[in-house]
Design an enzyme around this catalytic site. Structure first.
Site, PDB file in Angstrom:
ATOM      1  N   ARG A  55      18.581  -0.978   7.970  1.00  0.00           N
ATOM      2  CA  ARG A  55      17.384  -0.397   7.357  1.00  0.00           C
ATOM      3  C   ARG A  55      16.640   0.436   8.404  1.00  0.00           C
ATOM      4  O   ARG A  55      16.930   0.372   9.596  1.00  0.00           O
ATOM      5  CB  ARG A  55      16.458  -1.479   6.784  1.00  0.00           C
ATOM      6  CG  ARG A  55      16.144  -2.544   7.811  1.00  0.00           C
ATOM      7  CD  ARG A  55      14.797  -3.137   7.659  1.00  0.00           C
ATOM      8  NE  ARG A  55      13.755  -2.193   7.912  1.00  0.00           N
ATOM      9  CZ  ARG A  55      13.430  -1.766   9.141  1.00  0.00           C
ATOM     10  NH1 ARG A  55      14.079  -2.186  10.211  1.00  0.00           N
ATOM     11  NH2 ARG A  55      12.440  -0.901   9.300  1.00  0.00           N
ATOM     12  N   ASP A  69       9.597   7.619   6.019  1.00  0.00           N
ATOM     13  CA  ASP A  69      10.873   7.704   5.299  1.00  0.00           C
ATOM     14  C   ASP A  69      11.095   9.075   4.683  1.00  0.00           C
ATOM     15  O   ASP A  69      12.220   9.478   4.425  1.00  0.00           O
ATOM     16  CB  ASP A  69      10.941   6.636   4.216  1.00  0.00           C
ATOM     17  CG  ASP A  69      11.178   5.275   4.849  1.00  0.00           C
ATOM     18  OD1 ASP A  69      10.209   4.683   5.351  1.00  0.00           O
ATOM     19  OD2 ASP A  69      12.344   4.837   4.901  1.00  0.00           O
ATOM     20  N   ASN A 119       6.061   5.821   3.653  1.00  0.00           N
ATOM     21  CA  ASN A 119       6.513   4.785   4.594  1.00  0.00           C
ATOM     22  C   ASN A 119       6.352   3.446   3.886  1.00  0.00           C
ATOM     23  O   ASN A 119       5.880   3.381   2.738  1.00  0.00           O
ATOM     24  CB  ASN A 119       5.690   4.851   5.896  1.00  0.00           C
ATOM     25  CG  ASN A 119       6.306   3.989   6.994  1.00  0.00           C
ATOM     26  OD1 ASN A 119       7.492   4.105   7.286  1.00  0.00           O
ATOM     27  ND2 ASN A 119       5.522   3.122   7.605  1.00  0.00           N
TER      28      ASN A 119
HETATM   29  O1  MRU Z   1      12.416  -0.795   3.625  1.00  0.00           O
HETATM   30  P1  MRU Z   1      12.628  -0.461   5.047  1.00  0.00           P
HETATM   31  O2  MRU Z   1      12.522  -1.615   5.958  1.00  0.00           O
HETATM   32  O3  MRU Z   1      13.892   0.334   5.273  1.00  0.00           O
HETATM   33  O4  MRU Z   1      11.420   0.525   5.400  1.00  0.00           O
HETATM   34  C1  MRU Z   1      11.458   1.161   6.623  1.00  0.00           C
HETATM   35  C2  MRU Z   1      10.201   1.846   6.992  1.00  0.00           C
HETATM   36  O5  MRU Z   1       9.299   1.960   6.219  1.00  0.00           O
HETATM   37  C3  MRU Z   1      10.187   2.489   8.352  1.00  0.00           C
HETATM   38  O6  MRU Z   1       8.893   2.561   8.836  1.00  0.00           O
HETATM   39  C4  MRU Z   1      10.789   3.883   8.255  1.00  0.00           C
HETATM   40  O7  MRU Z   1      12.050   3.868   7.691  1.00  0.00           O
HETATM   41  C5  MRU Z   1      10.851   4.549   9.574  1.00  0.00           C
HETATM   42  S1  MRU Z   1      12.073   3.863  10.646  1.00  0.00           S
HETATM   43  C6  MRU Z   1      11.990   4.824  12.003  1.00  0.00           C
END
Ligand code: MRU
Length: 359
Positions: A56, A247, A257
């Site tokens: 992730r 994201d 995000n």
């Molecule tokens: O659901 P996730 O854990 O994949 O969410 C990730 C995030 O929100 C991070 O902050 C984002 O992907 C940036 S990682 C550099």
């Protein structure tokens, strides 16, 4: 660099298997209690690893998808370009559907497919070699981008500052230093000290399980707080800046995000604390005009009702709303830190300029 720091910032969270027909990941759902490496061989295993958050973080998802489609392509035994390209496209569409919000996924898969379509006249074996180079390039570029983001981000804070972060945008989510956590690791490497407040990040606890784990192991002063404690920590004067990952950043600077990020930004505005979004240009989506156009993933109610608890904490029939991301309005963002520098408002101009420079 001290060994503890290196162990955190130089992990192999995603890599190609030695046979080049598989992908090896650290299963992030098992951390911090167990470090489990998983080998992904089938398209379904690759899809599930992303969907279930075993791998992730926007950049890590992109890298994993690029390695995955290459590993799958290596398994196909066809020398016919049309059959190969058709299969490649189907695999791309399949992997791309694993999670909708992080644009890095379609960006990386699009780059891989570009290598196929741009060499339609080449023998399949040659295309495979090109694909191998492309997925490694995606990974290596991310390492360089994270390092540059860390440098730019470090320029925004001073020794001794308190930083609040939400979710996890460190080495596990990216490559090497990470994005939002990168400046903290880099500063630590240079002898600086920060006090970091890590939101636990309900409902999947990336802050508790991953961010506080990474920072603690690297010898950085980290305090884990529940998400609803961010306000008091800010009010106490303990936070000089907020650093978060992203994201997908829309053309106007609205930034998606992890769910809860926009609340942190609203609080930061109230307390007069600068709120920064850190991410590589692979997370900027100029084709998306604003946050209303960013697809938001909805996840299972069980993540709220019963995950992590010894027994369910809500009635099974209770209605739940479980969006995985939210969008922080660009007016709340003091700067968007990319590998090319820090974009400031108006973002429509500063973000577009990032891509004009590239041409
Ligand atoms: O659901 P996730 O854990 O994949 O969410 C990730 C995030 O929100 C991070 O902050 C984002 O992907 C940036 S990682 C550099």
């Amino acid at each position: 660099m001290n060994t503890e720091l290196r162990q955190v910032t130089h992990i192999d969270n995603v890599r190609l298997g030695e046979d080049e027909k598989s992908v090896v990941i650290i299963d992030q759902t098992q951390l911090p209690n167990r470090t489990v490496y998983r080998t992904l061989r089938t398209a379904e295993e690759m899809f599930d690893a992303i969907r279930l958050l075993q791998v992730r973080g926007a950049p890590a998802i992109g890298i994993c998808a690029a390695y995955s489609i290459y590993a799958l392509a290596r398994q196909w035994e066809t020398g016919d370009y049309d059959a190969f390209a058709e299969r490649f496209h189907a695999a791309k569409e399949y992997l791309n559907a694993s999670r909708p919000t992080a644009v890095n996924l379609s960006w990386a898969l699009g780059r891989m497919e570009g290598a196929v379509t741009a060499h339609a006249k080449s023998p399949v074996e040659e295309i495979l070699n090109l694909l191998g180079r492309e997925c490694r390039a995606i990974h290596e570029e991310d390492i360089a981008m994270c390092r540059a983001i860390s440098e730019h981000g470090l320029g925004l804070i001073r020794d001794g500052d308190g930083i609040l972060t939400h979710c996890n945008a460190g080495p596990l989510a990216t490559s090497r230093y990470g994005t939002a956590l990168g400046p903290l690791f880099l500063g630590r490497e240079r002898g600086m000290n920060f006090r970091v407040f890590s939101d636990e990040t309900r409902p999947l606890l990336q802050g508790a399980r991953l961010t506080s784990y990474e920072l603690q192991r690297a010898g950085i002063d980290v305090t884990l707080i529940c998400d609803n404690m961010a306000s008091i920590v800010m009010k106490n004067g303990w936070v000089q800046a907020c650093f978060v990952g992203c994201d997908r950043v829309a053309a106007n600077g609205d930034a998606a995000n992890k769910i809860g990020t926009s609340g942190v930004a609203i609080l930061a505005k109230h307390y007069g604390i600068p709120f920064y979004v850190l991410g590589p240009t692979s997370t900027v989506d100029l084709s998306c005009p604003d946050g209303d156009h960013i697809p938001i993933e909805l996840r299972s109610p069980d993540e709220i009702r019963e995950m992590w608890y010894a027994e369910p904490m809500a009635l099974p029939e209770v209605k739940c709303y479980n969006p995985a991301f939210d969008v922080t309005d660009h007016t709340l963002i003091a700067g968007i830190v990319t590998e090319k520098g820090i974009c400031r408002p108006p973002y429509t101009k500063s973000l577009a300029a990032l891509f004009r420079d590239r041409e």
